[in-house]
Design an enzyme around this catalytic site. Structure first.
Site, PDB file in Angstrom:
ATOM      1  N   ARG A 100     -56.114  -5.201   5.831  1.00  9.55           N
ATOM      2  CA  ARG A 100     -57.175  -5.026   4.828  1.00  9.55           C
ATOM      3  C   ARG A 100     -57.043  -6.164   3.833  1.00  9.55           C
ATOM      4  O   ARG A 100     -56.008  -6.308   3.180  1.00  9.55           O
ATOM      5  CB  ARG A 100     -57.063  -3.668   4.137  1.00  9.55           C
ATOM      6  N   HIS A 127     -66.563  -3.772   7.625  1.00  9.32           N
ATOM      7  CA  HIS A 127     -65.685  -2.598   7.709  1.00  9.32           C
ATOM      8  C   HIS A 127     -65.946  -1.929   9.074  1.00  9.32           C
ATOM      9  O   HIS A 127     -66.492  -0.835   9.159  1.00  9.32           O
ATOM     10  CB  HIS A 127     -65.972  -1.650   6.546  1.00  9.32           C
ATOM     11  N   GLN A 130     -64.706   1.728  10.033  1.00 18.43           N
ATOM     12  CA  GLN A 130     -65.463   2.784   9.353  1.00 18.43           C
ATOM     13  C   GLN A 130     -66.808   3.008  10.041  1.00 18.43           C
ATOM     14  O   GLN A 130     -67.180   4.149  10.332  1.00 18.43           O
ATOM     15  CB  GLN A 130     -65.696   2.401   7.884  1.00 18.43           C
ATOM     16  N   ASP A 218     -73.053   3.708  -0.417  1.00 15.94           N
ATOM     17  CA  ASP A 218     -71.677   3.291  -0.717  1.00 15.94           C
ATOM     18  C   ASP A 218     -71.663   2.831  -2.173  1.00 15.94           C
ATOM     19  O   ASP A 218     -72.721   2.637  -2.789  1.00 15.94           O
ATOM     20  CB  ASP A 218     -71.274   2.155   0.238  1.00 15.94           C
ATOM     21  N   CYS A 258     -68.947   6.543   3.059  1.00 16.57           N
ATOM     22  CA  CYS A 258     -67.617   6.244   3.611  1.00 16.57           C
ATOM     23  C   CYS A 258     -66.487   6.709   2.691  1.00 16.57           C
ATOM     24  O   CYS A 258     -65.358   6.861   3.134  1.00 16.57           O
ATOM     25  CB  CYS A 258     -67.499   4.758   3.924  1.00 16.57           C
ATOM     26  N   ARG A 286     -62.431   9.280  11.034  1.00 10.46           N
ATOM     27  CA  ARG A 286     -61.657   8.032  10.964  1.00 10.46           C
ATOM     28  C   ARG A 286     -60.425   8.130  11.864  1.00 10.46           C
ATOM     29  O   ARG A 286     -60.084   7.190  12.577  1.00 10.46           O
ATOM     30  CB  ARG A 286     -61.204   7.743   9.516  1.00 10.46           C
TER      31      ARG A 286
HETATM   32  N1  NVA Z   1     -67.625  -1.136   0.076  1.00 14.23           N
HETATM   33  C1  NVA Z   1     -66.418  -0.456  -0.321  1.00 14.23           C
HETATM   34  C2  NVA Z   1     -65.883   0.364   0.814  1.00 14.23           C
HETATM   35  C3  NVA Z   1     -64.630   1.118   0.490  1.00 14.23           C
HETATM   36  C4  NVA Z   1     -64.109   1.885   1.655  1.00 14.23           C
HETATM   37  C5  NVA Z   1     -65.381  -1.474  -0.782  1.00 14.23           C
HETATM   38  O1  NVA Z   1     -65.253  -2.523  -0.123  1.00 14.23           O
HETATM   39  O2  NVA Z   1     -64.731  -1.250  -1.793  1.00 14.23           O
HETATM   40  N1   CP Z   2     -63.624   4.618   3.651  1.00 17.42           N
HETATM   41  C1   CP Z   2     -62.455   3.963   3.472  1.00 17.42           C
HETATM   42  O1   CP Z   2     -62.186   2.917   4.077  1.00 17.42           O
HETATM   43  O2   CP Z   2     -61.625   4.584   2.600  1.00 17.42           O
HETATM   44  P1   CP Z   2     -60.263   3.990   2.039  1.00 17.42           P
HETATM   45  O3   CP Z   2     -60.586   2.844   1.142  1.00 17.42           O
HETATM   46  O4   CP Z   2     -59.658   5.153   1.318  1.00 17.42           O
HETATM   47  O5   CP Z   2     -59.419   3.542   3.206  1.00 17.42           O
END
Ligand code: NVA
Ligand code: CP
Length: 302
Positions: A100, A127, A130, A218, A258, A286
């Site tokens: 990540r 992502h 997800q 989101d 998500c 997930r």
């Molecule tokens: N768009 C959000 C998704 C979190 C799972 C982010 O990147 O923070």
């Molecule tokens: N939806 C998602 O990726 O959640 P987290 O940021 O908690 O992993």
């Protein structure tokens, strides 16, 4: 050749469909195996996570494997050790890296220098894990993606861009509404359209929600953009997913998010807690999708 999973379009269309089918099969059977026996995965996380981190960790255990979690701030990565050095070292210890990070280019650089498979656990641009599990959540309720209208309301972020990729692999119609200047990358839309995706873009959430079977949203300020929170709260006014907007959708519409959600911003408490919401099944899925992805990544390809 090693497999990586960096974007949904890195999968052949057939592989994407098979992952959804396999994840559903794994969920229904409470799947456990030893396919990862004697294999170790390293989770390299440069951003916070609840679902992705824990579902990968538990999923790896369900498949008989072992994991090591490495937060960048506690490692030499957080002290600017080059990514390519980290990739070369860690790929000598492990059988896969689950990453990540920020830019997709950073993930791609890591994958280039890793001799073991790399899985995208979220970047600023995509992502994919997800959205694959969101496709599983939809497939469970409506296994035929033909004739479905899936709507995206809000920021043109990593989730929105992975949905654009998904629209190139699955035959649903994707209707998206963003404030002007906050849309996804044009080249990704072009690429998906050239692959036959049915994508409709507007700046009017009401138009995007019309007739929708699923509505997705989101956060307005993704991780790494927190300093834009106040500005975005004013730009995204009118994009809150509320009951009034959902009245324009199909009478049986379901809502996806998500998570984590900011109630009162991109979604109301009433909607996320209401009859429309399938976000808890979505979050559970997930785990099942991570297991299907892990199985796929260690299974030699054609
Ligand atoms: N768009 C959000 C998704 C979190 C799972 C982010 O990147 O923070
Ligand atoms: N939806 C998602 O990726 O959640 P987290 O940021 O908690 O992993």
């Amino acid at each position: 050749m090693k497999k990586d999973f960096l974007t949904i379009l890195g999968l052949a269309q057939q592989e994407a469909h098979e992952l959804v089918r396999r994840a559903k099969e794994m969920k229904d059977s409470g799947h456990r195996s030893n396919i990862l026996e004697n294999k170790s995965f390293i989770l390299i996380f440069e951003k916070a996570s609840t679902r992705t981190k824990v579902s990968f960790e538990v999923g790896i255990r369900h498949l008989g494997g072992h994991y090591v979690f490495m937060a960048s701030k506690d490692s030499q990565l957080g002290r600017s050790e080059p990514l390519k050095d980290t990739a070369r070292v860690l790929s000598r210890y492990a059988d896969g890296l689950i990453v990540r990070t920020y830019g997709q280019a950073r993930l791609e650089e890591l994958a280039r220098h890793s001799s073991v498979p790399v899985i995208n656990a979220l970047t600023d641009e995509h992502h994919p894990c997800q959205v694959m599990s969101d496709l599983l959540t939809i497939y469970e309720l409506t296994p035929d993606f033909n004739d479905l209208i899936i709507t995206w309301i809000g920021d043109g972020n990593n989730m929105a861009q992975s949905w654009i990729n998904a629209a190139a692999c699955f035959p649903f119609q994707l209707k998206m509404a963003f404030p002007e200047g906050y849309g996804p990358r044009e080249d990704l839309i072009e690429q998906a359209l050239n692959m036959g995706a049915k994508i409709f873009i507007t700046h009017d959430p009401a138009e995007a929600v019309q007739g929708a079977n699923y509505v997705n949203t989101d956060v307005w300020a993704s991780m790494g953009r927190e300093q834009e929170q106040d500005k975005r709260a004013s730009v995204f006014k009118g994009f809150t997913l509320n009951e009034e907007l959902l009245r324009l959708a199909d009478h049986n519409v379901k809502v996806l998010h998500c998570l984590p959600a900011h109630r009162g911003e991109e979604i109301t408490d009433q909607v996320i807690e209401g009859k429309w919401s399938i976000v808890w099944d979505q979050a559970e899925n997930r785990l099942h999708m991570q297991k299907a992805i892990l199985e796929w990544i260690v299974t030699p390809g054609n």
